[in-house]
Design an enzyme around this catalytic site. Structure first.
Site, short mmCIF file in Angstrom:
data_model
loop_
_atom_site.label_atom_id
_atom_site.label_comp_id
_atom_site.label_asym_id
_atom_site.label_seq_id
_atom_site.Cartn_x
_atom_site.Cartn_y
_atom_site.Cartn_z
CD GLN A 115 33.68 -0.44 -7.81
OE1 GLN A 115 34.00 -1.50 -8.37
NE2 GLN A 115 34.20 -0.10 -6.64
CB ALA A 161 44.99 3.24 -10.92
CG HIS A 162 42.40 1.36 -5.79
ND1 HIS A 162 41.66 0.59 -4.95
CD2 HIS A 162 41.88 2.60 -5.70
CE1 HIS A 162 40.73 1.32 -4.38
NE2 HIS A 162 40.84 2.54 -4.81
CB THR A 167 55.42 16.44 -8.78
OG1 THR A 167 56.09 17.67 -8.62
CG2 THR A 167 56.34 15.45 -9.47
CB CYS A 210 34.06 4.93 2.72
SG CYS A 210 33.69 4.90 0.95
#
Lengths: 379, 391
Positions: free
Chosen positions: A173, A194-195, A231, A318
């Site tokens: 955060q 990332a988000h 990957t 969540c």
């Protein structure tokens, strides 16, 4: 349609930055597996390296210190369970991915209490550190997702290191909202997502030192220098990189959100002296406000705000459909009914002051309506 | 995307590494884009429409994945990819049941992440039987049956091999496992969306699915968990309790939608595609084999996915061939941490000596491979091998 909404739930997920989408869309159309040796693979490898550098720069580390993961939760789980520690120390206000993992790990663990402002007490930590004999990991978040309260991480880490205790910092955060320098924090591991910074979902990173012990959580193809198999989610990683670069560049501007937030909070206090601003006395992220509306439950508030086109939340996003009192507020000593009358407002790079004004109007309308109702029923 | 006009005007390099990864289908990208832009919500946000529309999209995608493999939507759990799915199946189950059933059976030609997960459980005190395969790459069903003991928890056998393309007899193995009360996991990353694979018919209790092997995005996969098997897991990722507590972490709706769309497209198209790929396979093998001596197809000739053409070229070295085949994106082994160049353990397991293993190339073809590309590639390979043998 949804764009007409006022989106003030940026701690749940930030609005994706347009330059992130552009970079990802381009890459998604290109293809290539970064582990393949042919031209497409090499080009993909180059993109991966660029993104790794961008993420590294957000927190002041070398590219080799970045291990990409599927998100912040995976980074947290990895740090907690794969450091080799035989004991864990966590704070009571950590994210579920830390608290649940501590519980599931089978390791003995201590939970550090927090004060009324949501900060851990360093003296309590010191006592706890003195009492541990086995190899131990301290996991302490940099900033809380529900209140935005910032922990005294560097001080805690210094104490921990004095006792040869490893330190993990959940910075999911805090990243992109306040400047972070991994070195001066003094942690051994740091989690990123990332988000939360305007990048895509499904990507995160674990930052570590060369000397930080780690056995992989996910084994297999040996990607990420053997530290995380699978990957690489290259478009996601590239989006993460762009988001990291943009949010680093935007840190000064992000800091200005505190003016918008503070203005909201002072208007709330002026309107409703009985409202509580949680964590407001502690250092906080510039974008987060966690506030109660006396006499109105979180659910009623959320429904009302939703009808007004405003997206906020009552806490962490969540597992879906779960309604329960916040463990963060509980740890701060907040009791019913106040703990059930809270919403979290979290601003982001996309937020305008008009949007926050809009929220305040809706907030005060609901507050006054409910006061009138209770006054008339009392009369 | 490298769409090649029918007149043979070919864009180089030709992508022939479809087992490493597949190009993202434009239709998949189109389905994903709204969830990267205006529909950016957190699917676990329950208090507003951004969250709801993201959650709806995730559930619709789950339904499409389930439909492709004949499962129920609630039997599909999203993961970050097949590697995580395989780790989750083997370690998750292993850690929960190792005290009662401390034995795992798997096969030497499995993907590294299956073998490594089994090895990790071995270090945690379980015993692991790694079965060999025949020279055709097929696992012997009798050997599976013999390997199962009263202590066996799990049998893990992949559906389609990534290096040599052979299809393992899942339903036969599934029947044995069911009869013996043993859980059956299959890594179907290379199979789902390419060959007919129905979870009930295959008799699997757990099955791993990958997004980027079926023209979907990287960084997403799924694990099928048969509901009636009533299996319990120690989750690999604990936390917010998403995916019914089996796999915590914010789901990425764009990724989930991409996997769902890839499955829906595969559902519609894989049968026709299989016919077309078999034709291209035969054409390539005959074209190369007809002009060169000492070419051997690795893996069972018919019991295979025809998008995989693994050939050994006697008297050559794959790394040298690769450097003269600049126009082709092919691979000499599994695309993992390719930096470590060692002879393929899969080829060694089917009995190739080191020299033969090192003379092998994998040509992976798929949805966007054209006839003209196959012709070009066959000519290029023949020329490269002839040149190499002269030197």
């Amino acid at each position: 349609m949804p764009r007409e909404n006022v989106y003030l739930d940026c701690n749940a997920t930030a609005v994706v930055r347009p330059e992130v989408v552009e970079a990802m869309a381009q890459l998604l159309a290109e293809g290539g597996n970064p582990s393949s040796v042919h031209q497409a693979g090499r080009r993909a490898r180059g993109r991966l390296d660029d993104a790794r550098l961008q993420v590294a720069e957000l927190v002041g580390v070398k590219p080799g210190d970045v291990v990409f993961t599927s998100g912040g939760s995976e980074a947290n789980v990895t740090a907690l369970t794969r450091s080799g520690a035989k004991r864990l120390i966590v704070s009571a206000v950590e994210h579920d991915s830390v608290l649940e993992t501590a519980k599931m790990s089978g390791l003995p663990y201590d939970v550090l209490p927090v004060d009324g402002d949501g900060r851990v007490d360093l003296e309590v930590l010191e006592r706890c550190l003195k009492s541990v004999a086995e190899p131990t990991l301290l996991s302490l978040m940099l900033a809380n997702n529900e209140t935005g309260v910032i922990q005294p991480l560097a001080e805690a880490a210094a104490l921990a290191r004095g006792h040869e205790v490893l330190v993990h910092c959940d910075a999911v955060q805090a990243a992109g909202k306040i400047p972070i320098d991994f070195e001066s924090l003094g942690a051994d591991y740091l989690s990123l997502s990332a988000h939360k910074i305007g990048g895509p979902m499904g990507v995160g990173a674990l930052i570590l030192r060369e000397a930080s012990p780690l056995t992989p959580l996910i084994r297999g193809g040996g990607q990420e220098q053997g530290r995380r198999a699978g990957t690489e989610n290259l478009p996601g990683i590239v989006g993460f990189g762009v988001a990291a670069a943009s949010s680093k560049k935007g840190l000064a501007e992000f800091a200005l959100l505190s003016e918008v937030r503070d203005r909201l909070e002072s208007r709330v206090k002026a309107e409703a002296p009985d409202a509580t601003l949680f964590g407001a006395n502690a250092p906080r992220l510039p974008n987060t406000s966690c506030l109660s509306m006396p006499g109105v439950t979180s659910e009623i508030q959320l429904i009302d705000f939703d009808l007004a086109g405003i997206c906020v939340s009552s806490g962490a996003a969540c597992s879906s459909g779960r309604v329960r009192a916040s463990h963060v507020l509980e740890a701060m000593g907040v009791e019913a009914p106040a703990s059930g009358e809270v919403v979290r407002v979290s601003l982001g790079w996309s937020t305008t002051s008009q949007e926050v004004d809009h929220f305040f109007t809706a907030w005060s309308t609901l507050y006054n309506r409910s006061r009138k109702k209770s006054e008339s029923s009392a009369a | 995307m490298t769409h090649v006009p029918a007149d043979g005007n070919i864009k180089l390099p030709i992508y022939m590494d479809y087992q490493a990864t597949t190009p993202l289908d434009e239709r998949v990208l189109a389905a994903m884009m709204p969830y990267l832009t205006e529909k950016f919500g957190n699917p676990h946000s329950t208090s507003h429409s951004f969250g709801w529309e993201a959650a709806d999209a995730v559930e619709a995608a789950r339904g499409k994945i389930a439909a492709l493999v004949g499962a129920e939507p609630e039997e599909i759990y999203f993961t970050s990819g097949a590697t995580e799915s395989n780790n989750m199946a083997i370690k998750g189950l292993g850690r929960r049941y190792r005290d009662k059933r401390p034995h795992i059976v798997t096969v030497a030609t499995e993907h590294k992440c299956v073998l490594e997960s089994a090895a990790a459980m071995n270090r945690e005190g379980m015993s692991v039987t790694v079965l060999g395969v025949g020279s055709d790459g097929m696992v012997d069903i009798g050997a599976v049956e013999d390997a199962i003991t009263d202590e066996t928890l799990l049998v893990s056998v992949m559906a389609v091999n990534n290096e040599i393309g052979v299809i393992q007899p899942l339903s036969e193995i599934g029947q044995i496992c069911r009869k013996r009360g043993v859980a059956f996991h299959s890594d179907a990353a290379q199979a789902v969306g390419k060959i007919p694979i129905e979870v009930v018919e295959a008799g699997v209790d757990l099955m791993s699915i990958s997004g980027h092997k079926i023209y979907g995005p990287k960084g997403v996969g799924a694990l099928y968990v048969r509901r009636k098997a009533r299996l319990d897991f120690d989750p690999l990722l604990s936390g917010g309790g998403q995916e019914k507590g089996l796999r915590s972490g914010t789901l990425a709706p764009a990724q989930c939608v991409g996997l769902g769309e890839a499955c829906a497209i595969a559902d519609q198209e894989y049968k026709d595609e299989a016919v077309r790929l078999e034709r291209l396979f035969k054409h390539f093998v005959e074209s190369v084999g007809g002009r060169l001596e000492g070419v051997k197809l690795n893996g069972h000739r018919t019991c295979r996915y025809h998008g995989n053409i693994n050939l050994s070229f006697e008297g050559t070295r794959a790394d040298l061939l690769l450097s003269s085949l600049r126009g082709l994106a092919v691979s000499s082994s599994a695309a993992c941490a390719s930096a470590a160049r060692e002879p393929s353990y899969v080829l060694r397991a089917i009995g190739l000596d080191e020299a033969s293993a090192e003379s092998s190339l994998r040509f992976g073809i798929g949805r966007f491979t054209t006839d003209a590309e196959i012709d070009y590639a066959a000519d290029a390979v023949v020329a490269a091998v002839q040149q190499a043998r002269k030197e």
